[in-house]
Motif scaffolding. Structure first.
Motif, short mmCIF file in Angstrom:
data_model
loop_
_atom_site.label_atom_id
_atom_site.label_comp_id
_atom_site.label_asym_id
_atom_site.label_seq_id
_atom_site.Cartn_x
_atom_site.Cartn_y
_atom_site.Cartn_z
N ILE A 192 0.83 -1.21 0.00
CA ILE A 192 0.00 0.00 0.00
C ILE A 192 0.86 1.25 0.00
O ILE A 192 0.65 2.18 -0.79
N THR A 193 1.86 1.31 0.89
CA THR A 193 2.69 2.51 0.96
C THR A 193 3.54 2.69 -0.29
O THR A 193 3.78 3.81 -0.75
N SER A 194 3.97 1.58 -0.91
CA SER A 194 4.74 1.65 -2.15
C SER A 194 3.88 2.17 -3.29
O SER A 194 4.33 3.00 -4.10
N ALA A 195 2.63 1.70 -3.36
CA ALA A 195 1.72 2.17 -4.40
C ALA A 195 1.42 3.66 -4.24
O ALA A 195 1.35 4.40 -5.23
N ALA A 196 1.28 4.11 -3.00
CA ALA A 196 1.01 5.53 -2.76
C ALA A 196 2.20 6.38 -3.18
O ALA A 196 2.04 7.44 -3.80
N LEU A 197 3.42 5.93 -2.86
CA LEU A 197 4.62 6.68 -3.24
C LEU A 197 4.76 6.74 -4.76
O LEU A 197 5.06 7.80 -5.33
N PHE A 198 4.54 5.62 -5.43
CA PHE A 198 4.62 5.57 -6.89
C PHE A 198 3.60 6.52 -7.50
O PHE A 198 3.90 7.24 -8.46
N SER A 199 2.41 6.55 -6.95
CA SER A 199 1.35 7.43 -7.46
C SER A 199 1.72 8.91 -7.27
O SER A 199 1.42 9.74 -8.12
N LEU A 200 2.37 9.22 -6.15
CA LEU A 200 2.82 10.60 -5.92
C LEU A 200 3.85 11.03 -6.95
O LEU A 200 3.86 12.18 -7.40
N PHE A 201 4.72 10.10 -7.34
CA PHE A 201 5.71 10.41 -8.37
C PHE A 201 5.04 10.69 -9.72
O PHE A 201 5.55 11.45 -10.53
N LEU A 202 3.88 10.09 -9.93
CA LEU A 202 3.15 10.27 -11.19
C LEU A 202 2.30 11.53 -11.20
O LEU A 202 1.82 11.94 -12.26
N GLN A 203 2.12 12.15 -10.04
CA GLN A 203 1.20 13.29 -9.95
C GLN A 203 1.56 14.45 -10.87
O GLN A 203 0.66 15.09 -11.43
N PRO A 204 2.86 14.78 -11.08
CA PRO A 204 3.16 15.88 -12.00
C PRO A 204 2.65 15.62 -13.43
O PRO A 204 2.38 16.57 -14.17
N VAL A 205 2.53 14.35 -13.79
CA VAL A 205 2.03 13.99 -15.14
C VAL A 205 0.51 13.87 -15.11
O VAL A 205 -0.18 14.43 -15.96
N PHE A 206 0.02 13.14 -14.12
CA PHE A 206 -1.43 12.96 -13.98
C PHE A 206 -1.91 13.88 -12.85
O PHE A 206 -2.06 13.47 -11.70
N THR A 207 -2.14 15.11 -13.20
CA THR A 207 -2.43 16.15 -12.21
C THR A 207 -3.76 15.96 -11.49
O THR A 207 -4.00 16.61 -10.46
N SER A 208 -4.61 15.10 -12.00
CA SER A 208 -5.90 14.86 -11.34
C SER A 208 -5.77 13.93 -10.14
O SER A 208 -6.74 13.76 -9.38
N LEU A 209 -4.61 13.32 -9.96
CA LEU A 209 -4.43 12.43 -8.80
C LEU A 209 -4.52 13.24 -7.52
O LEU A 209 -3.95 14.34 -7.42
N PRO A 210 -5.24 12.73 -6.51
CA PRO A 210 -5.43 13.48 -5.25
C PRO A 210 -4.19 13.43 -4.37
O PRO A 210 -4.01 12.51 -3.57
N GLY A 211 -3.34 14.44 -4.49
CA GLY A 211 -2.06 14.44 -3.78
C GLY A 211 -2.19 14.37 -2.28
O GLY A 211 -1.41 13.68 -1.61
N GLY A 212 -3.15 15.10 -1.71
CA GLY A 212 -3.33 15.08 -0.27
C GLY A 212 -3.70 13.70 0.25
O GLY A 212 -3.18 13.23 1.26
N LEU A 213 -4.61 13.05 -0.46
CA LEU A 213 -5.02 11.70 -0.07
C LEU A 213 -3.87 10.71 -0.21
O LEU A 213 -3.65 9.87 0.68
N LEU A 214 -3.12 10.80 -1.30
CA LEU A 214 -2.00 9.88 -1.51
C LEU A 214 -0.93 10.05 -0.44
O LEU A 214 -0.36 9.07 0.04
N GLN A 215 -0.67 11.30 -0.06
CA GLN A 215 0.30 11.54 1.01
C GLN A 215 -0.18 10.91 2.31
O GLN A 215 0.61 10.30 3.05
N ARG A 216 -1.46 11.04 2.60
CA ARG A 216 -2.00 10.46 3.82
C ARG A 216 -1.93 8.93 3.80
O ARG A 216 -1.62 8.29 4.81
N VAL A 217 -2.22 8.33 2.65
CA VAL A 217 -2.12 6.88 2.53
C VAL A 217 -0.67 6.43 2.71
O VAL A 217 -0.39 5.42 3.37
N LEU A 218 0.27 7.20 2.14
CA LEU A 218 1.69 6.89 2.25
C LEU A 218 2.11 6.77 3.71
O LEU A 218 2.80 5.82 4.10
#
Length: 240
Positions: A192-218
């Motif tokens: 779970i934490t690895s998936a959240a970190l990977f998703s955060l790295f993708l956020q600059p490309v996929f700007t619709s990703l919820p950064g606040g939620l991903l950080q909290r999941v991380l």
């Protein structure tokens, strides 16, 4: 109360905690382990405290999109730090920063005092160091809020976004035979934490990703792992 007062108080707490850990490890192994386990179990209080702080904000706060650090910003307004062009006002910023600080300290205390419960192999020693770094990194976020010094706040937080993953992997390698339940619990939380970190790295490309939620999941996946692991270690220890 001023920012300088809070920093001074936090440094005093660090000194007292360091002295207490040193004395406990030397004098009472059973008590020190129990305190370490309680320190990790207490991490579950973070979610309750953050909810109170979010409800107290007087500027709109997006749980999904805004970083957790916004809750610790010490001033109200727009452009309070480099990336915050939006309005921020968190009256309980002092409580958030103390929560960041004490959460990191609890993680560090647990990493030091629970170490004797792990298998005596090199990987658990390295993992415990990584968990300690995770705690220190997180705690500094409370000592240096984003609006006080954004660069130091960010740089100090970066290790805490990554080091928990190798720590959890190393722990799982060491315990997969002796502690199978905690092993699978660790694997789930690591994923779970690895998936959240990977998703955060993708956020600059996929700007619709919820950064606040991903950080909290991380971070939350690690808190939950530490809490669940300490409960599992405690029940195993007490059942002997």
């Amino acid at each position: 109360m001023s920012y300088e007062f809070h920093v001074t108080a936090m440094l005093i707490v660090i000194f007292i905690a360091a002295l207490a850990m040193f004395l406990l490890r030397r004098s009472n192994n059973r008590l020190s382990i129990r305190i370490g386990l309680i320190s990790w179990i207490a991490l579950s209080a973070y979610f309750f405290i953050e909810t109170i702080i979010i409800r107290a904000t007087t500027a709109p706060y997006s749980f999904l999109n805004q970083p957790m650090s916004d809750l610790g910003v010490t001033t109200c307004g727009t452009d309070t730090y480099v990336l915050a062009s939006y309005a921020i006002c968190s009256p309980y910023h002092w409580l958030m920063n103390w929560t960041f600080f004490l959460t990191g300290l609890a993680i560090l205390i647990g990493a030091v005092l629970i170490y004797p419960l792990w298998p005596k192999v090199r990987s658990t020693k390295v993992a415990s160091v990584f968990i300690g770094i995770f705690g220190v990194s997180y705690g500094i976020s409370g000592i240096i809020p984003a609006d006080i010094d954004f660069n130091w706040h960010t740089l100090s937080a970066l290790p805490g976004m990554v080091v928990q993953i190798p720590a959890m992997i190393l722990i799982s390698i060491a315990i997969y035979r002796k502690l199978p339940r905690i092993f699978w619990w660790t694997i789930i939380c690591t994923t779970i934490t690895s998936a959240a970190l990977f998703s955060l790295f993708l956020q600059p490309v996929f700007t619709s990703l919820p950064g606040g939620l991903l950080q909290r999941v991380l971070y939350a996946s690690v808190y939950i792992w530490l809490t669940g692991t300490s409960i599992g270690l405690w029940s195993r220890k007490l059942s002997r």
